[in-house]
Design a protein around this motif. Structure first.
Motif, PDB file in Angstrom:
ATOM      1  N   ASP A   1      -0.948  39.549  -8.854  1.00 19.40           N
ATOM      2  CA  ASP A   1      -1.462  38.773  -7.728  1.00 19.40           C
ATOM      3  C   ASP A   1      -2.411  37.686  -8.213  1.00 19.40           C
ATOM      4  OD1 ASP A   1      -0.003  40.332  -6.008  1.00 19.40           O
ATOM      5  OD2 ASP A   1      -1.707  41.588  -5.380  1.00 19.40           O
ATOM      6  N   ARG A   2      -3.283  38.048  -9.150  1.00 15.58           N
ATOM      7  CA  ARG A   2      -4.225  37.071  -9.687  1.00 15.58           C
ATOM      8  C   ARG A   2      -3.484  35.970 -10.433  1.00 15.58           C
ATOM      9  NH1 ARG A   2      -8.272  38.976 -14.079  1.00 15.58           N
ATOM     10  NH2 ARG A   2      -7.519  37.335 -15.416  1.00 15.58           N
ATOM     11  N   ASP A   3      -2.463  36.334 -11.188  1.00 18.39           N
ATOM     12  CA  ASP A   3      -1.670  35.360 -11.931  1.00 18.39           C
ATOM     13  C   ASP A   3      -0.947  34.404 -10.977  1.00 18.39           C
ATOM     14  OD1 ASP A   3      -0.634  34.226 -14.295  1.00 18.39           O
ATOM     15  OD2 ASP A   3       1.232  35.365 -14.040  1.00 18.39           O
ATOM     16  N   ASP A   4      -0.382  34.964  -9.901  1.00 18.56           N
ATOM     17  CA  ASP A   4       0.289  34.110  -8.912  1.00 18.56           C
ATOM     18  C   ASP A   4      -0.710  33.163  -8.246  1.00 18.56           C
ATOM     19  OD1 ASP A   4       2.682  35.339  -9.481  1.00 18.56           O
ATOM     20  OD2 ASP A   4       2.616  36.708  -7.749  1.00 18.56           O
ATOM     21  N   GLY A   5      -1.904  33.675  -7.956  1.00 19.30           N
ATOM     22  CA  GLY A   5      -2.946  32.816  -7.375  1.00 19.30           C
ATOM     23  C   GLY A   5      -3.339  31.700  -8.319  1.00 19.30           C
ATOM     24  N   LEU A   6      -3.464  32.034  -9.604  1.00 20.32           N
ATOM     25  CA  LEU A   6      -3.814  31.009 -10.584  1.00 20.32           C
ATOM     26  C   LEU A   6      -2.710  29.968 -10.726  1.00 20.32           C
ATOM     27  CD1 LEU A   6      -5.510  33.125 -13.390  1.00 20.32           C
ATOM     28  CD2 LEU A   6      -6.596  31.484 -11.863  1.00 20.32           C
ATOM     29  N   LYS A   7      -1.454  30.415 -10.681  1.00 20.79           N
ATOM     30  CA  LYS A   7      -0.344  29.465 -10.752  1.00 20.79           C
ATOM     31  C   LYS A   7      -0.380  28.516  -9.566  1.00 20.79           C
ATOM     32  CE  LYS A   7       2.964  32.263 -13.347  1.00 20.79           C
ATOM     33  NZ  LYS A   7       4.223  33.007 -13.289  1.00 20.79           N
TER      34      LYS A   7
ATOM     35  N   GLU B   1      -3.029  27.668  -7.752  1.00 23.63           N
ATOM     36  CA  GLU B   1      -4.172  26.772  -7.898  1.00 23.63           C
ATOM     37  C   GLU B   1      -3.907  25.705  -8.958  1.00 23.63           C
ATOM     38  OE1 GLU B   1      -7.016  26.505  -6.129  1.00 23.63           O
ATOM     39  OE2 GLU B   1      -6.113  28.004  -4.809  1.00 23.63           O
ATOM     40  N   LEU B   2      -3.280  26.090 -10.063  1.00 24.16           N
ATOM     41  CA  LEU B   2      -2.954  25.102 -11.095  1.00 24.16           C
ATOM     42  C   LEU B   2      -1.956  24.069 -10.584  1.00 24.16           C
ATOM     43  CD1 LEU B   2      -2.729  27.277 -14.329  1.00 24.16           C
ATOM     44  CD2 LEU B   2      -4.413  25.527 -13.793  1.00 24.16           C
ATOM     45  N   SER B   3      -1.010  24.526  -9.775  1.00 25.62           N
ATOM     46  CA  SER B   3      -0.045  23.594  -9.199  1.00 25.62           C
ATOM     47  C   SER B   3      -0.746  22.600  -8.270  1.00 25.62           C
ATOM     48  CB  SER B   3       1.018  24.386  -8.435  1.00 25.62           C
ATOM     49  OG  SER B   3       1.879  23.512  -7.758  1.00 25.62           O
ATOM     50  N   LYS B   4      -1.646  23.120  -7.434  1.00 19.23           N
ATOM     51  CA  LYS B   4      -2.398  22.241  -6.536  1.00 19.23           C
ATOM     52  C   LYS B   4      -3.243  21.258  -7.332  1.00 19.23           C
ATOM     53  CE  LYS B   4      -2.917  25.510  -2.697  1.00 19.23           C
ATOM     54  NZ  LYS B   4      -3.896  26.339  -1.952  1.00 19.23           N
ATOM     55  N   MET B   5      -3.886  21.761  -8.402  1.00 20.07           N
ATOM     56  CA  MET B   5      -4.724  20.901  -9.221  1.00 20.07           C
ATOM     57  C   MET B   5      -3.891  19.830  -9.911  1.00 20.07           C
ATOM     58  SD  MET B   5      -7.522  21.987 -12.088  1.00 20.07           S
ATOM     59  CE  MET B   5      -8.420  22.974 -10.909  1.00 20.07           C
ATOM     60  N   GLY B   6      -2.692  20.198 -10.362  1.00 16.58           N
ATOM     61  CA  GLY B   6      -1.807  19.217 -10.985  1.00 16.58           C
ATOM     62  C   GLY B   6      -1.397  18.132 -10.006  1.00 16.58           C
ATOM     63  N   ASP B   7      -1.088  18.520  -8.780  1.00 15.74           N
ATOM     64  CA  ASP B   7      -0.738  17.534  -7.754  1.00 15.74           C
ATOM     65  C   ASP B   7      -1.916  16.616  -7.469  1.00 15.74           C
ATOM     66  OD1 ASP B   7       1.749  18.699  -7.600  1.00 15.74           O
ATOM     67  OD2 ASP B   7       1.301  19.864  -5.777  1.00 15.74           O
ATOM     68  N   GLN B   8      -3.094  17.205  -7.364  1.00 13.79           N
ATOM     69  CA  GLN B   8      -4.290  16.413  -7.082  1.00 13.79           C
ATOM     70  C   GLN B   8      -4.585  15.451  -8.233  1.00 13.79           C
ATOM     71  OE1 GLN B   8      -7.798  18.771  -6.520  1.00 13.79           O
ATOM     72  NE2 GLN B   8      -9.017  17.061  -5.784  1.00 13.79           N
ATOM     73  N   MET B   9      -4.412  15.919  -9.458  1.00 10.63           N
ATOM     74  CA  MET B   9      -4.662  15.045 -10.606  1.00 10.63           C
ATOM     75  C   MET B   9      -3.666  13.896 -10.660  1.00 10.63           C
ATOM     76  SD  MET B   9      -5.766  17.725 -13.596  1.00 10.63           S
ATOM     77  CE  MET B   9      -5.835  16.457 -14.839  1.00 10.63           C
ATOM     78  N   SER B  10      -2.409  14.158 -10.291  1.00  7.29           N
ATOM     79  CA  SER B  10      -1.428  13.068 -10.296  1.00  7.29           C
ATOM     80  C   SER B  10      -1.766  12.043  -9.215  1.00  7.29           C
ATOM     81  CB  SER B  10      -0.015  13.617 -10.109  1.00  7.29           C
ATOM     82  OG  SER B  10       0.133  14.204  -8.839  1.00  7.29           O
ATOM     83  N   LYS B  11      -2.241  12.513  -8.062  1.00 11.49           N
ATOM     84  CA  LYS B  11      -2.656  11.578  -7.005  1.00 11.49           C
ATOM     85  C   LYS B  11      -3.854  10.750  -7.461  1.00 11.49           C
ATOM     86  CE  LYS B  11      -1.092  14.404  -3.123  1.00 11.49           C
ATOM     87  NZ  LYS B  11      -1.509  15.245  -1.986  1.00 11.49           N
ATOM     88  N   GLU B  12      -4.816  11.412  -8.109  1.00 17.22           N
ATOM     89  CA  GLU B  12      -5.996  10.689  -8.576  1.00 17.22           C
ATOM     90  C   GLU B  12      -5.651   9.710  -9.687  1.00 17.22           C
ATOM     91  OE1 GLU B  12      -8.990  13.531  -9.591  1.00 17.22           O
ATOM     92  OE2 GLU B  12      -9.299  14.132  -7.508  1.00 17.22           O
ATOM     93  N   SER B  13      -4.731  10.078 -10.570  1.00 13.55           N
ATOM     94  CA  SER B  13      -4.353   9.148 -11.632  1.00 13.55           C
ATOM     95  C   SER B  13      -3.629   7.938 -11.053  1.00 13.55           C
ATOM     96  CB  SER B  13      -3.492   9.845 -12.686  1.00 13.55           C
ATOM     97  OG  SER B  13      -2.252  10.234 -12.144  1.00 13.55           O
ATOM     98  N   GLU B  14      -2.838   8.147 -10.010  1.00 10.29           N
ATOM     99  CA  GLU B  14      -2.188   7.011  -9.339  1.00 10.29           C
ATOM    100  C   GLU B  14      -3.227   6.115  -8.677  1.00 10.29           C
ATOM    101  OE1 GLU B  14       0.426   4.298  -8.267  1.00 10.29           O
ATOM    102  OE2 GLU B  14       0.906   6.022  -9.534  1.00 10.29           O
TER     103      GLU B  14
END
Length: 110
Positions: free
Chosen positions: A38-44, A46-59
């Protein structure tokens, strides 16, 4: 008081104790595994959300860089630097002084 067991009873008791310990251990480690999953799925997630947010910020940063470069290109055409204005205004003042000097000399001659 003596406690005596037959061989098959001792074997059954040992199997029961070992089976109970094995079952309790399996249940305990099963809970730990579920918790880790469960913790691993939660981290995945969160990492996916963070990756999306970082791509938006880099754009957004790329867009900001483009706007800054465009502003740098337009700035010299729209505005005059202070040093250039002072230089141009000094030339204008020198010409006005020359005209004044000429008019003053012309007025003295007449």
């Amino acid at each position: 008081m003596t406690f005596s067991l037959e061989a098959y009873q001792a074997i059954m008791l040992a199997i029961t104790i070992v089976g109970s310990i094995f079952g309790a251990g399996k249940a305990f480690f099963g809970r730990i595994e579920t918790s880790l999953k469960d913790r691993d799925d939660g981290l995945k997630t969160e990492l996916s959300k963070m990756g999306d947010q970082m791509s938006k910020e880099s754009e957004a940063i790329r867009q900001l860089d483009r706007e800054i470069l465009k502003l740098k290109a337009e700035l010299p055409r729209e505005y005059v630097a202070k040093e250039d204005f002072i230089r141009s205004f000094t030339v204008v003042e020198a010409k006005i002084d020359a005209v004044q000097t000429t008019l003053t000399q012309f007025a003295k001659e007449k």
